[in-house]
Each structure stands twice: as structure tokens, then as C-alpha cells.
Write a protein that holds these residues in place. Structure first.
Motif, short mmCIF file in Angstrom:
data_model
loop_
_atom_site.label_atom_id
_atom_site.label_comp_id
_atom_site.label_asym_id
_atom_site.label_seq_id
_atom_site.Cartn_x
_atom_site.Cartn_y
_atom_site.Cartn_z
N GLY A 9 -7.21 -16.56 -40.99
CA GLY A 9 -6.31 -16.39 -39.65
C GLY A 9 -5.66 -14.99 -39.68
N GLY A 10 -5.15 -14.60 -38.69
CA GLY A 10 -4.87 -13.10 -38.27
C GLY A 10 -3.84 -12.63 -39.44
N VAL A 11 -2.79 -13.16 -39.67
CA VAL A 11 -1.78 -12.90 -40.61
C VAL A 11 -2.43 -12.69 -42.05
CG1 VAL A 11 0.46 -13.32 -41.96
CG2 VAL A 11 -0.07 -14.19 -39.67
N SER A 12 -3.70 -13.09 -42.52
CA SER A 12 -4.30 -12.74 -43.68
C SER A 12 -4.84 -11.20 -43.69
CB SER A 12 -5.45 -13.57 -44.28
OG SER A 12 -6.14 -14.15 -43.03
N ALA A 13 -4.66 -10.58 -42.51
CA ALA A 13 -4.95 -9.10 -42.72
C ALA A 13 -3.76 -8.44 -42.86
CB ALA A 13 -5.35 -8.71 -41.04
N ASN A 14 -2.70 -8.92 -43.39
CA ASN A 14 -1.34 -8.57 -43.62
C ASN A 14 -1.68 -7.77 -45.11
OD1 ASN A 14 1.27 -8.77 -45.33
ND2 ASN A 14 1.68 -8.34 -42.89
N SER A 15 -1.37 -6.48 -45.30
CA SER A 15 -1.35 -5.92 -46.34
C SER A 15 -0.66 -6.48 -47.63
CB SER A 15 -1.28 -4.35 -46.46
OG SER A 15 0.11 -3.80 -46.20
N GLU A 16 0.69 -6.74 -47.45
CA GLU A 16 1.33 -7.05 -48.35
C GLU A 16 1.05 -8.62 -48.83
OE1 GLU A 16 3.52 -5.60 -49.95
OE2 GLU A 16 4.75 -7.16 -50.91
N LEU A 17 0.68 -9.41 -47.88
CA LEU A 17 0.05 -10.74 -48.14
C LEU A 17 -1.17 -10.74 -49.19
CD1 LEU A 17 0.54 -13.86 -47.80
CD2 LEU A 17 -1.12 -13.73 -45.75
N ARG A 18 -2.10 -9.99 -48.64
CA ARG A 18 -3.28 -9.88 -49.39
C ARG A 18 -2.95 -9.42 -50.97
NH1 ARG A 18 -7.40 -9.22 -45.09
NH2 ARG A 18 -9.01 -8.22 -46.38
N LYS A 19 -2.26 -8.22 -50.92
CA LYS A 19 -1.84 -7.79 -52.37
C LYS A 19 -1.11 -8.85 -53.05
CE LYS A 19 1.66 -4.39 -54.06
NZ LYS A 19 2.98 -4.67 -53.32
N ARG A 20 -0.07 -9.60 -52.69
CA ARG A 20 0.63 -10.63 -53.14
C ARG A 20 -0.01 -11.80 -53.87
NH1 ARG A 20 5.93 -10.82 -52.12
NH2 ARG A 20 5.91 -12.77 -53.81
N MET A 21 -1.07 -12.17 -52.84
CA MET A 21 -1.68 -13.37 -53.13
C MET A 21 -2.91 -13.06 -54.24
SD MET A 21 -1.86 -16.33 -51.54
CE MET A 21 -1.19 -17.16 -50.18
N LYS A 22 -3.17 -11.89 -54.39
CA LYS A 22 -4.27 -11.33 -55.48
C LYS A 22 -3.41 -11.20 -56.69
CE LYS A 22 -7.83 -8.76 -52.65
NZ LYS A 22 -7.52 -7.79 -51.69
N GLU A 23 -2.13 -10.95 -56.53
CA GLU A 23 -1.29 -10.88 -57.88
C GLU A 23 -1.01 -12.04 -58.52
OE1 GLU A 23 2.07 -8.71 -56.64
OE2 GLU A 23 1.05 -6.57 -56.56
N MET A 24 -0.87 -13.04 -57.49
CA MET A 24 -0.60 -14.51 -58.01
C MET A 24 -1.87 -14.96 -58.79
SD MET A 24 -1.18 -17.69 -56.90
CE MET A 24 -1.30 -18.03 -55.20
N GLY A 25 -2.77 -14.79 -58.15
CA GLY A 25 -4.41 -15.41 -58.36
C GLY A 25 -4.58 -14.72 -59.78
N ASP A 26 -4.34 -13.52 -60.10
CA ASP A 26 -4.59 -12.62 -61.39
C ASP A 26 -3.44 -13.31 -62.32
OD1 ASP A 26 -5.14 -9.15 -60.09
OD2 ASP A 26 -6.49 -11.07 -60.39
N ALA A 27 -2.43 -13.44 -61.86
CA ALA A 27 -1.12 -13.93 -62.88
C ALA A 27 -1.56 -15.34 -63.60
CB ALA A 27 0.14 -13.90 -62.45
N ILE A 28 -2.12 -16.33 -62.68
CA ILE A 28 -2.21 -17.50 -62.90
C ILE A 28 -3.54 -18.17 -62.98
CG2 ILE A 28 -0.20 -18.42 -62.04
CD1 ILE A 28 -1.44 -19.88 -59.68
N GLY A 29 -4.54 -17.13 -62.94
CA GLY A 29 -5.97 -17.38 -63.11
C GLY A 29 -6.59 -18.29 -62.12
N VAL A 30 -6.63 -17.71 -60.98
CA VAL A 30 -6.96 -18.48 -59.46
C VAL A 30 -7.63 -17.25 -58.75
CG1 VAL A 30 -6.37 -19.44 -57.32
CG2 VAL A 30 -5.30 -20.28 -59.39
#
Lengths: 344, 146
Positions: free
Chosen positions: A280-301
Motif C-alpha cells: 500500500g502507498g504508505v509503505s513507501a514512507n521512509s520512517e515506517l520502512r525503517k521502524r518495521m525493519k528495526e522491529m523485525g531485527d529486534a524480534i527475529g521477524v
């Protein structure tokens, strides 16, 4: 196997040729300036959904760029909903006409299903099961995807979609459209902790709600306009260069991203799934992309985020999902009608 | 008719009462700024027609959302309309005054397309949670009798 995807569900007229459901051979969207340079006319404004004018040039371009003939297509996949019925009708009628005249099978794809499948296009897609967070101007919803055709909605917005909140906040700040891009840029210069906007977590469900946040921003902006001691006169329009506007943008964005990331994290833990796809269009948002990846790294997702051009509405995702419909024999009749309201 | 709503639940209740009134062909024109509770009111109206409030979300992007109730409900949101010509493009005339009930947010953008017997509802923010709701086109006696 080549599938031509067509999507006219909202603003953009889209057509795309995709091979085997993953390889993009051509991907044309009507808001692309190249299309307009070639076929004349100015880039349409947001509210001009000239699907009837654009459908032929866009599909023609998709087929030309792919260097194929209609006969090379295994099927045509068209988005039949949800969306604006008048717009959907253009794509559906066009697809039906080609299928009828060239004797090509027709498949239909729900726009949301298209978004779910966008993660399979650029690169290696996730294995099943995975969670799919669709965040756009028109939709904000979270699905559990156990396989093709096996989607369970975990939650959705109860009022405004996240992208819509971005657009409305942008308007409140006197900024342009699309709001997401403008706010994302300004937020880089702002302090996300400057204003403690509400974070509507709705912990009892996986639903979302952004209209309260939008109202909170509106109240903050009104405060700003009233506040003479900040050095603004009340008649002065908000200057987008002022740091306070950047702070509002950053704080608003922090609230939206916090909610999206946190709720996805909760869903990951509840459903015990290790893969999340964003679209979806909002997933182009730089902050959302960054924070999602950080979350994924933190919990192994593993986080799967398509390239920016595949986040916004496109027909490649329709062709990708259409490939699976075709392979499972899910062929549509030529009497198909689009539907404005079409839950997945 | 002036009503006061102390919060979203009361706005929905007022919408529900209004919804009980409505029949096929009716048009409800909603006016109010961002955050005044227009969509909240639509949730209430829809509830009266048997639609769960969770099914009603903002229609700002799709502009027209159709529900196959009896009569059908058309949730119309003209927020993104910039020019009168766009009203034609989205086919607004096909809905207004037809067999369904049309509830239109940002109705000021519909201009002359609105029928004279449309029910006008204006929502004004009085405080952070309170709204003044002005309804025109319904007899106060009929409202009290509901």
C-alpha cells in the motif's frame, strides 16, 4: 506464462505484464509522466480519473513495452473491486472486451488481494504463512495469509485509513498532495517528541483508528494559529519552513508509525508468525520502512517491503495474484460485474 | 432542530435516530469540518439500516461506497472533489434521488446537485468532545415521536 493485469479501481489507470506471477515485464501507471508525454495532455490532477481516456494508451503501452502480442497472454487479470464503481467498470469492460475478442481467459482479482501479492514481485517473496499489513489512502488492514485464497482479516481501520490521515493532516498544515510524501520529508527536520499526539493502540483488537489523531493535529494547528506569542500573526499562513510545522509533521508521523509497528508486533506474537509483508502507498514512507525493519531485527521477524513503485496502486500486483487464480482454474465468466464494496 | 452531542457515542445515537427515519430516495447532506463527526454520524445512520458500525469507515478515498441493504445505502464523501465536473465523473447523479438512501459528507461540494428536500445536518465542534448538531428537513414533532 504471461498475465496482463489491469486495475482501474481508484485514481490511476494501471496495466502490467507479469511472467509466472513474479517477473515484471512491463508496469504502466497513468500518472507516469512518460505516458503523458507520449499521448499528450497534462498529468491529471488527483481528482481527474480519466480511465476511459487512459485505458487504451496504458494497456497498449504495457503490451508494447513487454514486446508481446495479445495472443502470447495466458490470461487477463482485472481488478473487480473494491473501489469506485464507475472507475472499476472501465477496467472490467475493457478486459472483458479483449478476452472476448481474442478468446483469452479472464480472471478477477480483489484489489486488496493484489496488495497482498505485491511482495512476490520484486524479489523473493515470503513463505506461507505470513502477515500482510496493507496501508494506503483507502485501506489500512492486517491479514493473516496462509496460502493463496486463504486470507483471514485480523483487523482494519474503524475510520480513517493511515494514508488518508496523512493527506488530511497535510491539508490542515496548508501543504500539498500527496500528503504522505510531503510530511515524510518535513518530518526529517522535525522533532517527533515535540508534541505528544495520541497513539490509538486499541489494544483489545487488531483494528486501527486514525480519526482521533487527525482531530488532535487539527486542534494543535488551531492552537498554533491562535498563538500570537509564538511570533506568528493569526493572519499569517503556516509557513512550511517553520520548525514548528516540521515538529507537528514529525510528531504526527511518529504516532502513526508507532501504532502500525506496535500492532504488527503484537499480531506477530499472537499468531506466532515470523514473516510480515508490507504494502500500500504508505509503505513507501521512509520512517515506517525503517521502524518495521528495526522491529523485525529486534524480534527475529523477516520484513518484506516491495520497492516504492510497487507499494502504490499498480497492475503488476493484480497480474501476480491473477496468476494464481488462473493456475487454480478460477476463471471468471464474461458476465462478471465489478463491485464497489468487496470484502476479501 | 438543535441537538447537543457530548461525544462520538451520542453522535452515533443521533445518527441512528435519523437513520430510522430514512427511506429510499432520501438524501442526507452532512456539513462539518474535519473531525466534527460526520463519519461517526454515518455509522449511526447505517446501524439503523442494519449495517454494523465497523463496516462504515471513511469514504474519502473511494468517494462512493455502496451497501446492498434494502433500500441500498450510498455513503458518499466529496472531500476530494475539486471541480464540479468531477461530480459527473463519479456519477453522483446516478445515486441522488434514486432508489437508495444517499448520505453525503462534504455536501457543500455537491452544490446544485442536492435536491431541495434533502435533509441538512450540520455538525459543529463546541469543545474537544462536544458537538452541536443542527438538523433541517425533519419535523421536530416527528423526531420526538421516534
Amino acid at each position: 506464462m504471461l498475465i496482463l493485469g489491469i486495475d482501474t479501481s481508484c485514481d490511476d489507470t494501471c496495466a502490467s505484464v507479469v511472467e509466472d506471477g513474479v517477473r515484471i515485464i512491463s508496469n504502466i501507471v497513468s500518472n507516469q509522466t512518460e505516458i503523458h508525454k507520449k499521448y499528450g495532455g497534462i498529468v491529471p490532477e488527483l481528482a481527474s480519473r480519466r480511465h476511459i481516456e487512459m485505458i487504451w494508451p496504458v494497456v497498449d503501452e504495457a503490451v508494447k513495452v513487454a514486446v508481446i502480442k495479445p495472443e502470447d497472454l495466458s490470461a487477463i487479470a482485472v481488478c473487480h473491486g473494491p473501489g469506485l464503481i464507475g472507475s472499476l467498470l472501465v477496467g472490467c469492460s475493457f478486459a472483458k472486451a479483449i478476452c472476448y475478442s481474442k478468446n483469452i481467459p479472464l480472471v478477477t482479482v480483489n484489489h486488496l488481494e493484489g496488495h497482498i501479492f505485491s511482495c512476490f514481485l520484486d524479489e523473493r517473496g515470503p513463505e506461507f504463512p505470513f502477515l500482510s499489513l496493507i496501508v494506503s489512502g483507502g485501506h489500512t488492514c492486517l491479514y493473516r495469509v496462509d496460502g493463496f485464497g486463504r486470507y483471514r482479516e485480523l483487523g482494519r481501520t474503524r475510520d480513517d485509513a493511515a494514508g488518508e490521515a496523512y493527506d488530511k493532516v497535510s491539508k490542515l498544515l496548508g501543504l500539498g498532495y500527496p500528503g504522505g510524501t510531503v510530511i515524510d520529508k518535513l518530518a526529517h527536520n522535525g522533532n517527533p517528541d515535540a508534541i505528544d499526539f495520541p497513539r490509538p493502540y486499541l489494544p483489545e483488537s487488531f483494528d486501527f483508528s486514525f480519526s482521533g489523531l487527525k482531530t488532535a493535529v487539527k486542534l494543535e494547528v488551531e492552537k498554533l494559529r491562535r498563538c500570537e506569542d509564538r511570533g506568528f500573526s493569526t493572519s499569517q499562513p503556516l509557513n512550511f519552513l517553520t520548525s514548528y510545522v516540521c515538529d507537528i509533521a514529525a510528531s504526527f508521523q511518529a504516532s502513526v508509525v508507532d501504532v502500525l509497528v506496535r500492532k504488527t508486533e503484537w499480531a506477530v506474537k499472537k499468531e506466532r508468525i515470523k514473516r510480515v509483508a508490507l504494502s500500500g502507498g504508505v509503505s513507501a514512507n521512509s520512517e515506517l520502512r525503517k521502524r518495521m525493519k528495526e522491529m523485525g531485527d529486534a524480534i527475529g521477524v523477516e520484513i518484506f517491503i516491495p520497492s516504492v513503485s510497487l507499494c502504490t496502486d499498480n497492475a503488476a500486483m493484480i497480474a501476480a495474484a491473477g496468476y494464481h487464480h488462473f493456475n487454480t482454474g478460477n476463471i471468471a465468466g464474461l458476465d462478471l460485474n465489478p463491485q464497489a464494496y468487496l470484502p476479501l | 432542530m438543535r441537538l447537543l452531542s457530548k461525544g462520538p457515542e451520542e453522535t452515533k445515537d443521533i445518527g441512528f435516530r435519523l437513520g430510522r427515519f430514512l427511506k429510499g430516495g432520501d438524501v442526507v447532506a452532512l456539513y462539518g469540518e474535519l473531525g466534527s463527526g460526520k463519519t461517526t454520524m454515518v455509522k449511526g445512520i447505517a446501524n439503523a439500516l442494519g449495517i454494523e458500525e465497523r463496516e462504515i469507515v471513511s469514504a474519502s478515498f473511494t468517494m462512493i461506497v455502496e451497501y446492498s441493504t434494502t433500500p441500498p445505502l450510498f455513503h458518499i464523501d466529496l472531500y476530494r472533489i475539486e471541480k464540479d465536473a468531477e461530480l459527473d465523473e463519479i456519477g453522483l447523479q446516478n445515486y441522488i434521488g434514486g432508489e437508495g438512501i444517499s448520505v453525503i459528507e462534504w455536501a457543500e461540494k455537491a452544490g446544485r446537485e442536492l435536491p431541495e428536500d434533502a435533509i441538512w445536518v450540520e455538525l459543529k465542534s463546541v469543545s474537544e468532545t462536544m458537538r452541536e448538531i443542527i438538523i433541517e428537513g425533519i419535523d421536530e414533532k416527528d423526531w420526538d415521536n421516534l
